[in-house]
Design an enzyme around this catalytic site. Structure first.
Site, PDB file in Angstrom:
ATOM      1  N   THR A   1      22.025   5.084 -53.020  1.00  0.00           N
ATOM      2  CA  THR A   1      22.806   4.072 -53.728  1.00  0.00           C
ATOM      3  C   THR A   1      22.037   2.759 -53.558  1.00  0.00           C
ATOM      4  O   THR A   1      21.714   2.389 -52.424  1.00  0.00           O
ATOM      5  CB  THR A   1      24.216   3.932 -53.135  1.00  0.00           C
ATOM      6  OG1 THR A   1      24.838   5.219 -53.081  1.00  0.00           O
ATOM      7  CG2 THR A   1      25.080   2.985 -53.961  1.00  0.00           C
TER       8      THR A   1
ATOM      9  N   GLU B   1      27.441   8.948 -70.519  1.00  0.00           N
ATOM     10  CA  GLU B   1      28.260   8.413 -71.612  1.00  0.00           C
ATOM     11  C   GLU B   1      27.398   8.075 -72.826  1.00  0.00           C
ATOM     12  O   GLU B   1      27.753   8.393 -73.966  1.00  0.00           O
ATOM     13  CB  GLU B   1      28.990   7.158 -71.149  1.00  0.00           C
ATOM     14  CG  GLU B   1      30.019   7.397 -70.060  1.00  0.00           C
ATOM     15  CD  GLU B   1      30.451   6.080 -69.428  1.00  0.00           C
ATOM     16  OE1 GLU B   1      31.311   5.396 -69.989  1.00  0.00           O
ATOM     17  OE2 GLU B   1      29.894   5.732 -68.354  1.00  0.00           O
TER      18      GLU B   1
ATOM     19  N   GLN C   1      27.134  17.470 -59.464  1.00  0.00           N
ATOM     20  CA  GLN C   1      28.515  16.974 -59.422  1.00  0.00           C
ATOM     21  C   GLN C   1      29.495  17.958 -60.071  1.00  0.00           C
ATOM     22  O   GLN C   1      30.560  18.258 -59.520  1.00  0.00           O
ATOM     23  CB  GLN C   1      28.575  15.620 -60.135  1.00  0.00           C
ATOM     24  CG  GLN C   1      29.910  14.909 -60.038  1.00  0.00           C
ATOM     25  CD  GLN C   1      29.872  13.515 -60.683  1.00  0.00           C
ATOM     26  OE1 GLN C   1      28.821  13.075 -61.148  1.00  0.00           O
ATOM     27  NE2 GLN C   1      30.993  12.825 -60.702  1.00  0.00           N
TER      28      GLN C   1
ATOM     29  N   TYR D   1      32.321  19.274 -57.267  1.00  0.00           N
ATOM     30  CA  TYR D   1      33.291  18.185 -57.033  1.00  0.00           C
ATOM     31  C   TYR D   1      34.743  18.627 -56.871  1.00  0.00           C
ATOM     32  O   TYR D   1      35.586  17.823 -56.457  1.00  0.00           O
ATOM     33  CB  TYR D   1      33.170  17.104 -58.117  1.00  0.00           C
ATOM     34  CG  TYR D   1      34.080  17.253 -59.300  1.00  0.00           C
ATOM     35  CD1 TYR D   1      33.852  18.234 -60.252  1.00  0.00           C
ATOM     36  CD2 TYR D   1      35.171  16.414 -59.480  1.00  0.00           C
ATOM     37  CE1 TYR D   1      34.675  18.368 -61.341  1.00  0.00           C
ATOM     38  CE2 TYR D   1      36.015  16.548 -60.569  1.00  0.00           C
ATOM     39  CZ  TYR D   1      35.760  17.525 -61.495  1.00  0.00           C
ATOM     40  OH  TYR D   1      36.590  17.653 -62.566  1.00  0.00           O
TER      41      TYR D   1
ATOM     42  N   ASP E   1      33.688   3.734 -52.922  1.00  0.00           N
ATOM     43  CA  ASP E   1      33.425   3.567 -54.347  1.00  0.00           C
ATOM     44  C   ASP E   1      34.721   3.735 -55.128  1.00  0.00           C
ATOM     45  O   ASP E   1      35.362   4.789 -55.056  1.00  0.00           O
ATOM     46  CB  ASP E   1      32.373   4.580 -54.803  1.00  0.00           C
ATOM     47  CG  ASP E   1      31.674   4.134 -56.075  1.00  0.00           C
ATOM     48  OD1 ASP E   1      31.783   2.937 -56.424  1.00  0.00           O
ATOM     49  OD2 ASP E   1      31.032   4.972 -56.722  1.00  0.00           O
TER      50      ASP E   1
ATOM     51  N   ASP F   1      24.983   3.388 -58.495  1.00  0.00           N
ATOM     52  CA  ASP F   1      25.503   4.600 -57.852  1.00  0.00           C
ATOM     53  C   ASP F   1      24.841   5.806 -58.524  1.00  0.00           C
ATOM     54  O   ASP F   1      25.450   6.504 -59.332  1.00  0.00           O
ATOM     55  CB  ASP F   1      27.029   4.612 -58.034  1.00  0.00           C
ATOM     56  CG  ASP F   1      27.675   5.817 -57.407  1.00  0.00           C
ATOM     57  OD1 ASP F   1      27.163   6.297 -56.392  1.00  0.00           O
ATOM     58  OD2 ASP F   1      28.705   6.271 -57.941  1.00  0.00           O
TER      59      ASP F   1
ATOM     60  N   HIS G   1      34.939   3.996 -68.658  1.00  0.00           N
ATOM     61  CA  HIS G   1      34.111   5.037 -68.031  1.00  0.00           C
ATOM     62  C   HIS G   1      34.984   6.211 -67.580  1.00  0.00           C
ATOM     63  O   HIS G   1      34.639   7.374 -67.810  1.00  0.00           O
ATOM     64  CB  HIS G   1      33.360   4.455 -66.826  1.00  0.00           C
ATOM     65  CG  HIS G   1      32.698   5.491 -65.958  1.00  0.00           C
ATOM     66  ND1 HIS G   1      31.509   6.095 -66.305  1.00  0.00           N
ATOM     67  CD2 HIS G   1      33.053   6.025 -64.768  1.00  0.00           C
ATOM     68  CE1 HIS G   1      31.158   6.956 -65.355  1.00  0.00           C
ATOM     69  NE2 HIS G   1      32.086   6.937 -64.411  1.00  0.00           N
TER      70      HIS G   1
ATOM     71  N   GLU H   1      24.640   4.660 -62.469  1.00  0.00           N
ATOM     72  CA  GLU H   1      25.973   4.137 -62.757  1.00  0.00           C
ATOM     73  C   GLU H   1      25.960   2.635 -62.499  1.00  0.00           C
ATOM     74  O   GLU H   1      25.625   2.200 -61.388  1.00  0.00           O
ATOM     75  CB  GLU H   1      27.054   4.825 -61.916  1.00  0.00           C
ATOM     76  CG  GLU H   1      27.310   6.258 -62.364  1.00  0.00           C
ATOM     77  CD  GLU H   1      28.631   6.853 -61.865  1.00  0.00           C
ATOM     78  OE1 GLU H   1      29.192   7.719 -62.544  1.00  0.00           O
ATOM     79  OE2 GLU H   1      29.104   6.434 -60.791  1.00  0.00           O
TER      80      GLU H   1
ATOM     81  N   ARG I   1      36.931  17.104 -68.165  1.00  0.00           N
ATOM     82  CA  ARG I   1      38.277  17.671 -68.380  1.00  0.00           C
ATOM     83  C   ARG I   1      38.752  17.280 -69.771  1.00  0.00           C
ATOM     84  O   ARG I   1      39.572  16.360 -69.923  1.00  0.00           O
ATOM     85  CB  ARG I   1      39.285  17.099 -67.367  1.00  0.00           C
ATOM     86  CG  ARG I   1      39.093  17.455 -65.905  1.00  0.00           C
ATOM     87  CD  ARG I   1      40.085  16.682 -65.037  1.00  0.00           C
ATOM     88  NE  ARG I   1      40.009  15.243 -65.291  1.00  0.00           N
ATOM     89  CZ  ARG I   1      39.110  14.431 -64.744  1.00  0.00           C
ATOM     90  NH1 ARG I   1      38.237  14.897 -63.890  1.00  0.00           N
ATOM     91  NH2 ARG I   1      39.087  13.143 -65.045  1.00  0.00           N
TER      92      ARG I   1
ATOM     93  N   ARG J   1      24.464  14.759 -62.267  1.00  0.00           N
ATOM     94  CA  ARG J   1      25.655  15.258 -62.980  1.00  0.00           C
ATOM     95  C   ARG J   1      25.827  16.762 -62.881  1.00  0.00           C
ATOM     96  O   ARG J   1      26.967  17.267 -62.895  1.00  0.00           O
ATOM     97  CB  ARG J   1      25.582  14.851 -64.455  1.00  0.00           C
ATOM     98  CG  ARG J   1      25.467  13.368 -64.695  1.00  0.00           C
ATOM     99  CD  ARG J   1      26.638  12.597 -64.116  1.00  0.00           C
ATOM    100  NE  ARG J   1      26.522  11.173 -64.410  1.00  0.00           N
ATOM    101  CZ  ARG J   1      27.365  10.262 -63.914  1.00  0.00           C
ATOM    102  NH1 ARG J   1      28.357  10.624 -63.101  1.00  0.00           N
ATOM    103  NH2 ARG J   1      27.209   8.988 -64.208  1.00  0.00           N
TER     104      ARG J   1
ATOM    105  N   THR K   1      31.914   2.569 -62.343  1.00  0.00           N
ATOM    106  CA  THR K   1      31.026   2.285 -63.461  1.00  0.00           C
ATOM    107  C   THR K   1      31.720   1.386 -64.490  1.00  0.00           C
ATOM    108  O   THR K   1      32.817   1.695 -64.946  1.00  0.00           O
ATOM    109  CB  THR K   1      30.587   3.603 -64.126  1.00  0.00           C
ATOM    110  OG1 THR K   1      30.061   4.451 -63.112  1.00  0.00           O
ATOM    111  CG2 THR K   1      29.533   3.350 -65.177  1.00  0.00           C
TER     112      THR K   1
ATOM    113  N   LYS L   1      26.033  12.335 -55.164  1.00  0.00           N
ATOM    114  CA  LYS L   1      25.998  10.876 -55.070  1.00  0.00           C
ATOM    115  C   LYS L   1      25.293  10.376 -53.814  1.00  0.00           C
ATOM    116  O   LYS L   1      24.760   9.265 -53.819  1.00  0.00           O
ATOM    117  CB  LYS L   1      27.446  10.346 -55.023  1.00  0.00           C
ATOM    118  CG  LYS L   1      28.327  10.745 -56.204  1.00  0.00           C
ATOM    119  CD  LYS L   1      28.213   9.750 -57.320  1.00  0.00           C
ATOM    120  CE  LYS L   1      29.328   9.936 -58.342  1.00  0.00           C
ATOM    121  NZ  LYS L   1      29.260   8.892 -59.376  1.00  0.00           N
TER     122      LYS L   1
END
Lengths: 429, 429
Positions: free
Chosen positions: B253, B369, B236, B240, B123, B229, B130, B195, B139, B233, B355, B249
């Site tokens: 899929t 988003e 994640q 991550y 991926d 995908d 995105h 996604e 971040r 969240r 995405t 994830k």
């Protein structure tokens, strides 16, 4: 845990003399599975390593597994039956000696393949001393992140570039950005490294959407291998944020040729490097696993440079470590965690343990740790120095499960030699 | 770039009336490949979508490909020949009409599978809007990291949990740590998201150790699909670092059923979202790709809640985006980057684009988003609000390649419905 039976009896010896020598990786008590080809073959054969030979499983006649998947997905009872049958037939005095001897091929006359077809490869990060040491190089302010003690951290590796032991590894090209530069350049990696890992081979699958509970996880594991997760540290440093390592790892991963089964490893259970009292979420917590989740497996890395081979020198041991002293998470915890979200594991899937560095620097499972990020070279017995791997270097992993009162069993070597970076012609517009 | 020929002629119509309706995804000019099964079948058949039917490629007799791999690895010339042959036979007035009509099955009577067997799934992260939007949520201080404009960032996804369109998706369990908590808990994800991606299907492979130059990369791409995908969240955010997304994830899929070939997409080339003058390393730079590396593909996401379906309401469009306005890196650049270190791509391997959010918030390709990380709910036409996906929600992706003077071609829908999290019994010691 798998119960001990008379296949683990250390007094048992084989009619094949090479299986009885004390330092042999493949005594009667081991019987690891793999795949091999004879020069004239067009398809892989299934085999069991014994002494300095491989036994063709076709010797089982109608009872021979059709393929490795049949073996991987066999019930615990039929795995146990097969092990007992092979053990008896290869034992001193067996009436089947003639028949079985005819199905033996010397290991140095066959081509060993990947031990099974591997659809999916996941690499964990269960070596806590490695995670802390490498974390301090990449993130001096936060070597071990807050999630480490809760989450068996992992990422997906590349299945297509898994290689059987003995395959050469070309030095990869990649984007590298030096600290003094404004922009990266395409360069052959100058920081090629090995990572000393144990591979976990999945046997019975689970359905998508059905987690494997921790108390059943071991029954989904077929056995263990050695694994070298080759890494390009300069490529890794530039590419790995925010989605993790990619081209720094996926150019090659080398696997040892034999799957040492959980049945063979039954005498060698040991406590993990995780303290028994460490807090753990219930889905990862199981009494037996907490107390005996690791294995007494001594690991060694040796290096043989081109100059050493030219001079006829033997490989030099550069580090030694130990599964149980390095692993914070057990193989069963990796399986339970991997599937808690419903992810499906397939027969033959490979889980890497993560680099199994011991608690002190001389037990580090990678050069980046041994040389403090390349700052301090290690010196080989012939005077050569290494910060990272050079072309012509051969890296050799060995592993041995050992415990008082039991016959030691080995994994066979996991070997790879570094070839120069291929010439690369840039495309023209 | 693939040259246009008379298979792209918009005036050409089929003797199959459903292929000629203006909003049909599968007119004569498309001819995408997939796999299907009839109720009595035990093995997949290869097919081509036309109008509201699938054509069984067995109609080609001796010339029928033995399997999808044969089709995927065919030379450019033979792909072109096959396309021309199918196009002629399905065109109004073809003498083969009778023979071909007998090989048609209505799409609503067959089971569509994954379009090919997929060994490896990677991926990418090529949607720059995105990357910036999600980066600012995870971040705030560094939404787009310094490597983004140089490296086509990617990570390995999970091949075993790839699903054909229409498969349900169970809400996953996972470790989630709320900000106010000291330690994580095992919970069903409360932040389940989609996604919106385009999938790139590899045709011809490369050998391990042999990079694919950017000017040859397109010749290794067979075609495109739509890809969802699915992402958790909250899982994640906790898992991550430092190795990237894993359980957030790999529970599922979803892929659309048809591979729209590069031949069919030849009229729809367009500039990327990357400015032509942006600095790029030479191995990723090729004049044609710089100017036409993307495709004019309009993308839409619709949502159908359980309440909407009960009330007989049609799905509500919640976002629309566009491949060329979203993608910073081209499919050819992804292939060149993926292999620059020697990594080998296999026929049928899948590369996700990342995405594909457009530049404004209403063009976002994910709920995280659209709702600013869950802060601002979106409201559906029936008054229901959504921050993330709820059980019973159906997510529907559609895509259409459109350009003045050409017949639009579509991808077929990529659909998945969220099922409740399975009951999970914690293991007992």
């Amino acid at each position: 845990m798998i119960e001990l039976d008379d296949t683990h009896d250390p007094a048992r010896t084989s009619w094949l003399a090479s299986a009885n020598t004390p330092d042999c990786d493949f005594p009667l008590q081991n019987l690891p599975f793999g795949r091999f080809m004879l020069p004239q073959d067009h398809a892989p054969r299934l085999g069991v390593a014994i002494g300095d030979c491989v036994l063709d499983l076709a010797v089982l006649g109608h009872d021979a597994p059709a393929d490795m998947t049949e073996l991987l997905t066999a019930s615990a009872a039929s795995r146990r039956t097969l092990r007992a049958l092979l053990c008896r037939a290869l034992t001193q005095g067996s009436p089947r000696q003639g028949q079985y001897r005819a199905a033996l091929y010397p290991l140095n006359r066959v081509r060993l393949l990947l031990p099974c077809a591997i659809e999916n490869y996941t690499d964990f990060y269960a070596g806590i001393h490695h995670a802390r040491a490498v974390g301090s190089l990449f993130r001096p302010d936060a070597p071990l992140l807050p999630n480490y003690h809760w989450v068996p951290i992992a990422y997906h590796g590349r299945a297509s570039s898994l290689l059987p032991s003995g395959s050469p590894v070309k030095r990869p090209l990649g984007q590298v950005k030096h600290a003094a530069e404004d922009s990266p350049q395409l360069r052959p990696t100058a920081k090629l490294d090995f990572e000393l890992e144990v591979g976990i081979i999945i046997g019975r699958p689970n359905d998508l959407g059905s987690p494997i509970p921790i108390d059943e996880a071991a029954s989904h594991i077929f056995g263990l291998t050695l694994l070298n997760d080759w890494s390009a540290r300069d490529i890794q440093a530039w590419e790995y944020q925010p989605l993790g390592p990619f081209l720094a790892k996926n150019f090659a991963t080398t696997l040892s040729p034999w799957i040492v089964t959980l049945e063979a490893l039954a005498p060698f259970h040991a406590p993990l490097a995780r303290p028994e009292e460490a807090p753990t979420l219930p889905y990862l917590d199981h009494d037996e696993d907490r107390r005996h989740g690791a294995f007494e497996i001594a690991l060694e890395v040796s290096l043989s440079t081109a100059r050493m081979r030219q001079a006829g020198e033997t490989p030099a041991r550069i580090t030694s470590s130990h599964f149980a002293r390095a692993a914070y998470w057990s193989a069963a915890q990796m399986v339970a965690h991997h599937t808690i979200n419903g992810c499906n594991l397939r027969p033959g899937d490979l889980l890497g343990s993560g680099t199994l560095s011991g608690p002190t620097r001389d037990q580090a499972g990678s050069l980046i740790e041994l040389t403090e990020g390349g700052k301090t070279a290690i010196t080989l017995p012939n005077g050569e120095a290494r910060r990272f791997l050079e072309d012509g270097d051969q890296v050799i992993f060995t592993g041995k499960a050992t415990k008082d009162g039991f016959r030691s069993i080995g994994f066979g070597a996991c070997v790879g030699e570094i070839l120069p970076c291929p010439q690369y012609a840039l495309p023209r517009d």
